[in-house]
Design a protein around this motif. Sequence first.
Motif, PDB file in Angstrom:
ATOM      1  N   LEU A 162      36.749  35.513  43.610  1.00 26.41           N
ATOM      2  CA  LEU A 162      38.198  35.362  43.668  1.00 26.41           C
ATOM      3  C   LEU A 162      38.822  36.147  42.525  1.00 26.41           C
ATOM      4  O   LEU A 162      38.430  35.990  41.364  1.00 26.41           O
ATOM      5  N   ILE A 163      39.795  36.992  42.857  1.00 27.33           N
ATOM      6  CA  ILE A 163      40.507  37.767  41.852  1.00 27.33           C
ATOM      7  C   ILE A 163      42.000  37.632  42.111  1.00 27.33           C
ATOM      8  O   ILE A 163      42.419  37.128  43.157  1.00 27.33           O
ATOM      9  N   ASN A 164      42.792  38.070  41.158  1.00 26.58           N
ATOM     10  CA  ASN A 164      44.245  38.063  41.348  1.00 26.58           C
ATOM     11  C   ASN A 164      44.811  39.387  40.882  1.00 26.58           C
ATOM     12  O   ASN A 164      44.128  40.205  40.257  1.00 26.58           O
ATOM     13  N   ALA A 165      46.066  39.614  41.192  1.00 25.63           N
ATOM     14  CA  ALA A 165      46.785  40.781  40.689  1.00 25.63           C
ATOM     15  C   ALA A 165      48.172  40.335  40.289  1.00 25.63           C
ATOM     16  O   ALA A 165      48.692  39.324  40.772  1.00 25.63           O
ATOM     17  N   MET A 166      48.787  41.098  39.400  1.00 25.42           N
ATOM     18  CA  MET A 166      50.105  40.745  38.896  1.00 25.42           C
ATOM     19  C   MET A 166      50.995  41.980  38.900  1.00 25.42           C
ATOM     20  O   MET A 166      50.535  43.118  39.014  1.00 25.42           O
ATOM     21  N   SER A 167      52.273  41.728  38.767  1.00 23.80           N
ATOM     22  CA  SER A 167      53.250  42.782  38.577  1.00 23.80           C
ATOM     23  C   SER A 167      54.096  42.407  37.368  1.00 23.80           C
ATOM     24  O   SER A 167      53.871  41.368  36.734  1.00 23.80           O
ATOM     25  N   MET A 168      55.108  43.197  37.060  1.00 24.54           N
ATOM     26  CA  MET A 168      55.972  42.888  35.932  1.00 24.54           C
ATOM     27  C   MET A 168      56.791  41.627  36.182  1.00 24.54           C
ATOM     28  O   MET A 168      57.279  40.998  35.243  1.00 24.54           O
ATOM     29  N   MET A 169      56.941  41.229  37.438  1.00 26.58           N
ATOM     30  CA  MET A 169      57.720  40.042  37.766  1.00 26.58           C
ATOM     31  C   MET A 169      56.867  38.776  37.836  1.00 26.58           C
ATOM     32  O   MET A 169      57.385  37.686  38.030  1.00 26.58           O
ATOM     33  N   GLY A 170      55.527  38.910  37.710  1.00 23.75           N
ATOM     34  CA  GLY A 170      54.678  37.736  37.773  1.00 23.75           C
ATOM     35  C   GLY A 170      53.476  37.962  38.662  1.00 23.75           C
ATOM     36  O   GLY A 170      53.111  39.097  39.007  1.00 23.75           O
ATOM     37  N   GLY A 171      52.820  36.851  39.058  1.00 18.78           N
ATOM     38  CA  GLY A 171      51.653  36.947  39.914  1.00 18.78           C
ATOM     39  C   GLY A 171      52.000  37.429  41.308  1.00 18.78           C
ATOM     40  O   GLY A 171      53.069  37.126  41.840  1.00 18.78           O
ATOM     41  N   MET A 172      51.072  38.183  41.915  1.00 18.98           N
ATOM     42  CA  MET A 172      51.292  38.735  43.252  1.00 18.98           C
ATOM     43  C   MET A 172      50.577  37.930  44.332  1.00 18.98           C
ATOM     44  O   MET A 172      51.167  37.569  45.344  1.00 18.98           O
ATOM     45  N   ALA A 173      49.282  37.644  44.124  1.00 19.46           N
ATOM     46  CA  ALA A 173      48.506  36.961  45.152  1.00 19.46           C
ATOM     47  C   ALA A 173      47.110  36.692  44.609  1.00 19.46           C
ATOM     48  O   ALA A 173      46.751  37.105  43.500  1.00 19.46           O
ATOM     49  N   THR A 174      46.300  35.998  45.424  1.00 17.20           N
ATOM     50  CA  THR A 174      44.880  35.780  45.153  1.00 17.20           C
ATOM     51  C   THR A 174      44.085  36.391  46.303  1.00 17.20           C
ATOM     52  O   THR A 174      44.481  36.276  47.466  1.00 17.20           O
ATOM     53  N   ARG A 175      42.970  37.021  45.980  1.00 19.41           N
ATOM     54  CA  ARG A 175      42.153  37.687  47.009  1.00 19.41           C
ATOM     55  C   ARG A 175      40.709  37.232  46.886  1.00 19.41           C
ATOM     56  O   ARG A 175      40.172  37.088  45.790  1.00 19.41           O
ATOM     57  N   ARG A 176      40.086  37.020  48.045  1.00 18.49           N
ATOM     58  CA  ARG A 176      38.658  36.698  48.064  1.00 18.49           C
ATOM     59  C   ARG A 176      37.879  37.927  48.506  1.00 18.49           C
ATOM     60  O   ARG A 176      38.206  38.565  49.515  1.00 18.49           O
ATOM     61  N   LEU A 177      36.830  38.252  47.734  1.00 16.13           N
ATOM     62  CA  LEU A 177      35.965  39.375  48.042  1.00 16.13           C
ATOM     63  C   LEU A 177      34.596  38.894  48.487  1.00 16.13           C
ATOM     64  O   LEU A 177      34.090  37.868  48.002  1.00 16.13           O
ATOM     65  N   ALA A 178      33.998  39.633  49.399  1.00 16.37           N
ATOM     66  CA  ALA A 178      32.602  39.443  49.772  1.00 16.37           C
ATOM     67  C   ALA A 178      31.816  40.586  49.146  1.00 16.37           C
ATOM     68  O   ALA A 178      31.973  41.749  49.537  1.00 16.37           O
ATOM     69  N   VAL A 179      30.985  40.270  48.140  1.00 16.03           N
ATOM     70  CA  VAL A 179      30.240  41.274  47.390  1.00 16.03           C
ATOM     71  C   VAL A 179      28.773  41.189  47.782  1.00 16.03           C
ATOM     72  O   VAL A 179      28.146  40.127  47.654  1.00 16.03           O
ATOM     73  N   THR A 180      28.227  42.283  48.289  1.00 15.97           N
ATOM     74  CA  THR A 180      26.832  42.303  48.731  1.00 15.97           C
ATOM     75  C   THR A 180      26.150  43.571  48.256  1.00 15.97           C
ATOM     76  O   THR A 180      26.796  44.578  47.954  1.00 15.97           O
ATOM     77  N   ARG A 181      24.810  43.506  48.214  1.00 14.49           N
ATOM     78  CA  ARG A 181      24.008  44.665  47.831  1.00 14.49           C
ATOM     79  C   ARG A 181      23.126  45.070  49.003  1.00 14.49           C
ATOM     80  O   ARG A 181      22.401  44.246  49.569  1.00 14.49           O
TER      81      ARG A 181
END
Length: 616
Positions: A465-484
Amino acid sequence: MTARKPLRLWPAVVIAIIQLIVMIGAPLVGLGDGVAIGMLGGVAGALAIVLWWVFFSRARWFERVGAIVLMVVAVFAARAVAHESIVGAGQGMMIYFLPTPYLALALVAWAVATRHLQDGVRRASLVAAILLACAPFALIRTAGIKGGAGSEFHWRWTPTPEQLLLAQASDEPRPLPPSPATPSSAAPVEVPKEPETPTAKAAAKPAAAPAPPIAETIEAAAPAATETPAEWPGFRGPGRDSVIRGVRIETDWSKSPPVAIWRRPIGPGWSSFAVRGDLLYTQEQRGDDEIVSCYRLSTGEPVWRHRDAVRFYESNGGAGPRATPTLSHGRVYTLGATAVLNALDARSGKVVWSRNAATDTGRKIPEWGIASSPLVVDDIVVVAVSGTLAAYDLATGSPRWVGPQHGGSYSSPQLVTLDGVRQILVLSAPGAVSVSPADGKLLWEHTWEGGAIVQPAITADGGVLINAMSMMGGMATRRLAVTRGPGGWTAEERWTSNGLKPYFNDFVVHKGHAFGFDGSILACIDLEDGKRKWKGGRYGNGQLVLLADQDLLLVLSEDGELALVAATPDKFTELARFPALDAKTWNHPVLVGDVLLVRNGQEMVAFRLSLAGRGD
C-alpha cells in the motif's frame, strides 16, 4: 461644468458580501478544506472587485489606475518589513495572497464611505485605507499551518515557546553513572547483526565519494555484542508500522483516565520517541543548536544532550528536526533536518561518528527539511535524503552504497519482505522504489506522480500500500501487486482508492482493512477493493497507533487530544477522548507497556494508562 456621474457601487457591495461569507463561512462549516476554500474565495472575490473597479465603477481613470498601483506598492512595502515567517509562508506566496482580499474590501468600503466627499479628501483617505489594510501583515508572525485553522498568527513581538524555553533557568542533564561494561575506547569491532536477520552480502564500493566526518570522538563505547532489543527502537515501533501487540488498556476513560506521570517543556521539532528501559530519546531545536536528547522515562529528567550547530526553519512547519532517533546495539542513530547523520553512544551521548548525508549523496535539502528516520539493517544504517537512499557502515560510518537518484520525498526507508526477498522500500517522487540491502541496486519501482510523506504498508497477503500527495494534501491510496518472475520484478496497480487520502498522517493495516486519515477525518477502507467502509471523527492532521489485540486505535489529534476509536470495519465508534497537549501536535505517539508518550513542538508528557484485566 458637467457633473461627474456617481460611482456604480451596488455590484461591488454584492461581491464584497459574498466574499466575506465565503472567507468566514467556509472554515466554520468545514466543507472539504475550509481554510483553502475561504482563502481562494477571498482571492476570487478580490479579483472580481478589481474588475468592477477598472471597468464598471465609473471612477475617473486616474483614480482607477492609481488605486491599483497603490495596492501593489503597499503589498511590496509590507513584504519589505514583514516577519520572516510571513515572507516565507506558503512557499513565499502568502504575503501576496493574504492581504489581497482585505485590500479589495478596503477599496469597496472606501468607495461607499467617501462617495459624497470632495476629490482631495477622497484620494487622501484612499491612501490611508490601503495602508491600513496592509499594516497588520507587517505586525504579525505565523507559527505555521494547522489543519482546518490555516495559519496560526501571533503578534510578532510576542515570544515563541522556544524563546520562553531558552529564557528559563538551565536544566542541565544529570548523566548516568559509568557502566562497568563500557570500554575505555572505541577501537574498531565487528558489529553484531540484528536479531533474526541473515548476514548481508559484502558491501559494494561506495557510489559517491565520502564526505569528511563532521566530528569524531574516540572515547565512545563500542557497539554492544549482545543487547536486549529496545521496547520501541524508533520511528513507529519495531515494525515501523505503528502496531502494538501484547497490550490491552481500559477504554472507559471516565472511570480510568490517563494519569500524567510528568510533563516538561521541549524545543520545537516533529520527532517522535525511541525507548529502551528507563531511557527515551528524541530530537528538538534549541536556538542555533539542533539537539538529540535523552531523558529518563520514569521522571522526564534530562540525562544528556548532543548538540549540532545547525538550525533548520521553514514557515509552514517551523523550526527543528523532523525525524526520529533509531536505537540499535547500544547506539542511537539520528538524522537532522539538514542531513547531519550521527551515531551516538546511547548511554552517554558521545559521538561515535558523524556524516553529512546530503554531501555524501549530492542532494539538496528539500523545502520542508529532511524527515527520514534512520533504518538499521544488518551491519548498515540506511537513510533517505530527499528521496535518495544511502547506506553507512554501522561501526565506522563509512558510506557503503548510494541508491538510485530520485525526486524529493519526506518518507523513511522501510525493511519489507516481498516474495521471500528482503528489500528496502521508500516512497519518493516517482512513487515507490525498492532496493537491495546488500548494495542498493534497484529491484523495482512503481511510478505515481506526486510525492510522499507517509510510510508504505504491507498487507497480510503480501500486497503493498502506497499513497501520493499534492500541494493541497493527500491524493489517494493505491494497492500494488509486487511479484518476481523470470524477467525480474513487476509492480502492478491492483486498485486506487480516494476513500483514504493520507497527507502526512500514517495509516495502519488490521484484519483486511486500512485505518487512517482521509484529510482531517478518520476513515476505513477494505483492502480487497479499496472501497470505503466508514468515515468519521475530526482529528485534524493527527497521528495514531493500533492496539492489535484489542481492535483499538489510539489517536493523537492535531489539537493535542487523545481519543480511542474502534478498529473495526462496521462503523466509526469513538470510545473515549482526553485532553493531553495544548498546541499543534504532529508527532507520533508511543505506547510502551502502560506508559504513553506524547509530544509536540512545545512540551512532552508521559501518561500512565490503566491496563485491562486478562478476562477482557
